[in-house]
Scaffold this motif. Structure first.
Motif, mmCIF file in Angstrom:
data_model
loop_
_atom_site.group_PDB
_atom_site.id
_atom_site.type_symbol
_atom_site.label_atom_id
_atom_site.label_comp_id
_atom_site.label_asym_id
_atom_site.label_seq_id
_atom_site.Cartn_x
_atom_site.Cartn_y
_atom_site.Cartn_z
ATOM 1 N N GLN A 18 6.953 -3.952 9.636
ATOM 2 C CA GLN A 18 5.962 -2.644 10.841
ATOM 3 C C GLN A 18 4.732 -2.574 9.477
ATOM 4 O OE1 GLN A 18 8.396 1.083 10.034
ATOM 5 N NE2 GLN A 18 6.768 2.229 11.439
ATOM 6 N N ARG A 19 4.652 -2.092 8.336
ATOM 7 C CA ARG A 19 3.167 -1.517 7.380
ATOM 8 C C ARG A 19 2.626 -3.104 7.516
ATOM 9 N NH1 ARG A 19 0.223 1.949 5.124
ATOM 10 N NH2 ARG A 19 2.044 2.666 4.213
ATOM 11 N N GLY A 20 3.096 -4.737 8.021
ATOM 12 C CA GLY A 20 2.360 -5.933 7.692
ATOM 13 C C GLY A 20 1.576 -5.228 9.346
ATOM 14 N N LYS A 21 2.216 -5.690 10.668
ATOM 15 C CA LYS A 21 1.593 -5.137 11.440
ATOM 16 C C LYS A 21 0.512 -4.298 11.927
ATOM 17 C CE LYS A 21 5.414 -7.377 14.423
ATOM 18 N NZ LYS A 21 6.306 -7.763 15.876
ATOM 19 N N ARG A 22 1.237 -3.898 11.342
ATOM 20 C CA ARG A 22 -0.363 -1.910 11.435
ATOM 21 C C ARG A 22 -1.583 -2.230 10.068
ATOM 22 N NH1 ARG A 22 2.480 3.052 8.115
ATOM 23 N NH2 ARG A 22 -0.084 3.883 9.013
ATOM 24 N N LEU A 23 -1.014 -3.063 9.111
ATOM 25 C CA LEU A 23 -2.539 -3.960 8.568
ATOM 26 C C LEU A 23 -2.852 -4.712 9.315
ATOM 27 C CD1 LEU A 23 -1.173 -4.178 4.957
ATOM 28 C CD2 LEU A 23 -3.437 -2.835 6.106
ATOM 29 N N ILE A 24 -2.377 -5.875 10.305
ATOM 30 C CA ILE A 24 -3.261 -7.085 10.393
ATOM 31 C C ILE A 24 -3.976 -6.186 12.301
ATOM 32 C CG2 ILE A 24 -2.124 -8.354 12.493
ATOM 33 C CD1 ILE A 24 0.080 -9.174 10.742
ATOM 34 N N ALA A 25 -3.550 -5.442 12.541
ATOM 35 C CA ALA A 25 -3.878 -4.286 14.079
ATOM 36 C C ALA A 25 -5.174 -4.136 13.644
ATOM 37 C CB ALA A 25 -3.367 -3.564 14.532
ATOM 38 N N ALA B 222 -8.145 -7.137 11.683
ATOM 39 C CA ALA B 222 -8.579 -7.361 13.585
ATOM 40 C C ALA B 222 -9.622 -6.705 14.178
ATOM 41 C CB ALA B 222 -7.549 -7.264 13.970
ATOM 42 N N GLY B 223 -9.238 -5.157 13.934
ATOM 43 C CA GLY B 223 -10.925 -5.085 14.819
ATOM 44 C C GLY B 223 -11.352 -4.110 13.633
ATOM 45 N N THR B 224 -11.787 -4.491 12.665
ATOM 46 C CA THR B 224 -12.956 -3.406 12.097
ATOM 47 C C THR B 224 -14.461 -4.291 12.468
ATOM 48 O OG1 THR B 224 -11.978 -5.550 10.123
ATOM 49 C CG2 THR B 224 -11.518 -3.735 9.711
ATOM 50 N N ALA C 218 -13.307 6.426 8.398
ATOM 51 C CA ALA C 218 -12.635 6.971 10.255
ATOM 52 C C ALA C 218 -10.693 7.084 9.948
ATOM 53 C CB ALA C 218 -13.045 6.314 11.915
ATOM 54 N N ARG C 219 -10.382 6.506 9.126
ATOM 55 C CA ARG C 219 -9.175 7.097 8.739
ATOM 56 C C ARG C 219 -8.911 7.333 8.272
ATOM 57 N NH1 ARG C 219 -5.177 2.452 10.722
ATOM 58 N NH2 ARG C 219 -6.166 2.460 12.616
ATOM 59 N N ILE C 220 -9.678 7.453 7.059
ATOM 60 C CA ILE C 220 -9.976 8.729 5.529
ATOM 61 C C ILE C 220 -10.222 9.414 5.640
ATOM 62 C CG2 ILE C 220 -10.950 9.042 3.841
ATOM 63 C CD1 ILE C 220 -10.367 6.958 2.785
ATOM 64 N N ALA C 221 -11.066 10.113 7.618
ATOM 65 C CA ALA C 221 -11.370 11.463 7.878
ATOM 66 C C ALA C 221 -10.708 11.950 8.590
ATOM 67 C CB ALA C 221 -12.789 11.113 8.869
ATOM 68 N N GLU C 222 -9.621 11.036 9.425
ATOM 69 C CA GLU C 222 -8.908 11.779 10.238
ATOM 70 C C GLU C 222 -7.237 12.390 9.277
ATOM 71 O OE1 GLU C 222 -4.769 9.584 13.175
ATOM 72 O OE2 GLU C 222 -6.557 8.595 12.586
ATOM 73 N N LEU D 177 -3.090 6.514 7.346
ATOM 74 C CA LEU D 177 -3.840 5.324 6.589
ATOM 75 C C LEU D 177 -2.934 3.957 6.502
ATOM 76 C CD1 LEU D 177 -3.509 7.373 3.146
ATOM 77 C CD2 LEU D 177 -5.625 7.084 4.677
ATOM 78 N N PRO D 178 -4.425 3.102 6.520
ATOM 79 C CA PRO D 178 -3.751 1.358 6.750
ATOM 80 C C PRO D 178 -3.199 0.833 5.779
ATOM 81 C CG PRO D 178 -6.264 1.553 6.635
ATOM 82 C CD PRO D 178 -5.573 2.938 7.262
ATOM 83 N N PHE D 179 -3.432 1.319 4.585
ATOM 84 C CA PHE D 179 -2.941 0.853 3.257
ATOM 85 C C PHE D 179 -2.252 1.926 2.723
ATOM 86 C CE2 PHE D 179 -6.930 -1.307 3.890
ATOM 87 C CZ PHE D 179 -6.949 -2.739 3.755
ATOM 88 N N PRO D 180 -0.619 1.170 1.782
ATOM 89 C CA PRO D 180 -0.380 2.637 1.593
ATOM 90 C C PRO D 180 -1.076 3.491 0.621
ATOM 91 C CG PRO D 180 0.492 -0.111 0.713
ATOM 92 C CD PRO D 180 -0.394 0.271 1.692
ATOM 93 N N VAL D 181 -0.906 4.004 -0.335
ATOM 94 C CA VAL D 181 -1.426 4.598 -1.366
ATOM 95 C C VAL D 181 -0.566 4.706 -2.723
ATOM 96 C CG1 VAL D 181 -1.852 7.192 -1.995
ATOM 97 C CG2 VAL D 181 -1.786 6.797 0.201
#
Length: 439
Positions: free
Chosen positions: A104-111, A114-116, A390-394, A404-408
């Motif tokens: 789950q986390r891996g696929k979110r990280l890949i996505a 991929a879009g950066t 953008a993710r941190i703002a969210e 957050l894409p990366f685990p805290v």
């Protein structure tokens, strides 16, 4: 206790600012609004680099009141001094991310990874930023069979996920780069190049237009938590109160958050740029305008500038530069790759500070509620930090961990950090010697 400001570094860095390649937009206007003292805001962002300004922009557009506090001028750090390569992905391949982080986390990280690059070029296009840019792809050039096999594996994994990537033959990489010594590589068409200084300044402009208030030449010296809010104090004697603080200083992190600076190894990235190349030479060097990084242990990266110069960068000495001789290793690398450039004048020399984490992944920390920090770009900072901001703002607006894409993770200082730079300097020298044997 806070660590002292590295004034020598700041002064030496400032002396090279005028020698760099990148440009201030012609219509750039000051965006700074000095601190007034006694302000109450939803979010304080410490650091006006790409991540800090991206966070401020997106948070302001979500309706948060935002203050950005920058110790220098905008663009004086690595955000404005890097090579301007916009490279998607992370240091690790997709399969590794799934194996390491789980499905789950891996696929979110890949996505996310991929879009950066998309986040940068979409922002430039939709906001009509005054930033020189080109999206012609990135080549990771392989100089050994082992490196080529790794490139093939990487290209296969991304291609299986729909990315327009391909492997280059010896003839193809020679034609696309004009360089000697590479036996192949992989070509990622998602990537491109920008003027990083113009991009950072333009991020500051649109963040200010969105309502973020930016103060420059103001250093945050203390953060204290009281009654569910953060008190932010500066070296100028001013203070303000915020619900949330984002520390976005990265390689310039000091003692503001205990232990944070000891979780990274700060390195210097040195860069040179030639005079505009004569047409007879320019036509054979990077004719398609791609960015290139190679597979050496101490990698070299290069690209062309909009005015036809070759820009080349790589790791520099651990201590601060003292003279033009400190960039000589890059000049040697340039003529090794491009013998025709022997005698072409080097007209620009500059450097910036970058942050490396021990596991070569970006790290997110929240040591106390409402105090967020991010460190570690690993050579992909332009796209990575635009997207991460953008993710941190969210997250600051919603407090939803899924943003957050990366685990805290906890702040874990590197053991014997004081001696780590000595060890890294020795390793760099050793790796550079090994690279020389593999020419």
């Amino acid at each position: 206790m806070n660590e002292p400001v590295d004034k020598t570094f700041i002064q030496r860095q400032a002396a090279t600012i005028g020698m760099q390649l990148w440009q201030v937009p012609a219509d750039a206007a000051p965006v700074s609004q000095p601190l007034e003292g006694g302000e109450h805001v939803d979010l304080v962002v410490v650091g006006a680099g790409i991540m800090g300004l991206s966070t401020a922009l997106q948070a302001a557009r979500r309706g948060l009141s935002v203050r950005v506090i920058e110790a220098q001028e905008i663009g004086r750090g690595a955000s404005g001094l890097n090579g301007g390569q916009v490279i998607p992905g992370l240091k690790y391949d997709p399969d590794w991310l799934i194996e390491h982080f789980g499905e789950q986390r891996g696929k979110r990280l890949i996505a996310f990874a991929a879009g950066t690059a998309d986040s940068v070029f979409d922002l430039i296009r939709t906001e009509r930023l005054n930033v020189s840019h080109a999206r012609n792809g990135w080549i990771q050039a392989a100089h050994t069979d082992t490196a080529l096999r790794a490139a093939e594996k990487r290209a296969q994994q991304w291609s299986a996920r729909g990315v327009n990537a391909s492997i280059l033959s010896p003839g193809e990489i020679a034609a696309k780069t004009g360089a000697l010594g590479y036996i192949g590589g992989w070509f990622d068409r998602r990537a491109g190049v920008i003027d990083p200084l113009a991009y950072t300044l333009e991020l500051g402009r649109i963040a200010a237009e969105a309502g973020a208030r930016i103060a420059v030449n103001e250093r945050v010296t203390r953060l204290t938590r009281h009654a569910g809010a953060w008190r932010v104090e500066t070296a100028g004697g001013r203070s303000l109160v915020a619900k949330t603080v984002v520390a976005a200083a990265n390689a310039y992190s000091d003692g503001l958050i205990p232990g944070l600076a000891r979780t990274i190894v700060p390195l210097h990235s040195f860069q040179i740029a030639t005079a505009p190349l004569p047409p007879s030479i320019a036509s054979s060097i990077l004719p398609g305008g791609q960015a290139v990084s190679d597979s050496r242990r101490i990698l070299i990266y290069f690209r062309k500038s909009p005015d036809g110069r070759l820009m080349l960068g790589g790791r520099g000495r651990m201590s601060l530069p003292r003279s033009a001789a400190d960039w000589a290793h890059l000049e040697r690398a340039m003529t090794r790759l491009f013998p025709a450039l022997e005698g072409v004048a080097i007209e620009r020399r500059w450097f910036g500070r970058v942050a490396i984490t021990p596991d070569h992944l970006p790290h997110l920390h929240e040591p106390q509620d409402g105090l967020i920090a991010a460190v570690g770009c690993q050579g992909r900072g332009v796209g990575l930090m635009t997207s991460l901001g953008a993710r941190i703002a969210e997250y600051a607006a919603t407090r939803d961990p899924a943003a957050l894409p990366f685990p805290v993770s906890p702040i874990r200082p590197i053991p014997f950090h004081r001696f780590r730079r000595v060890g890294v300097a020795a390793a760099i020298a050793w790796y550079r010697a090994l690279d020389a044997l593999e020419r």
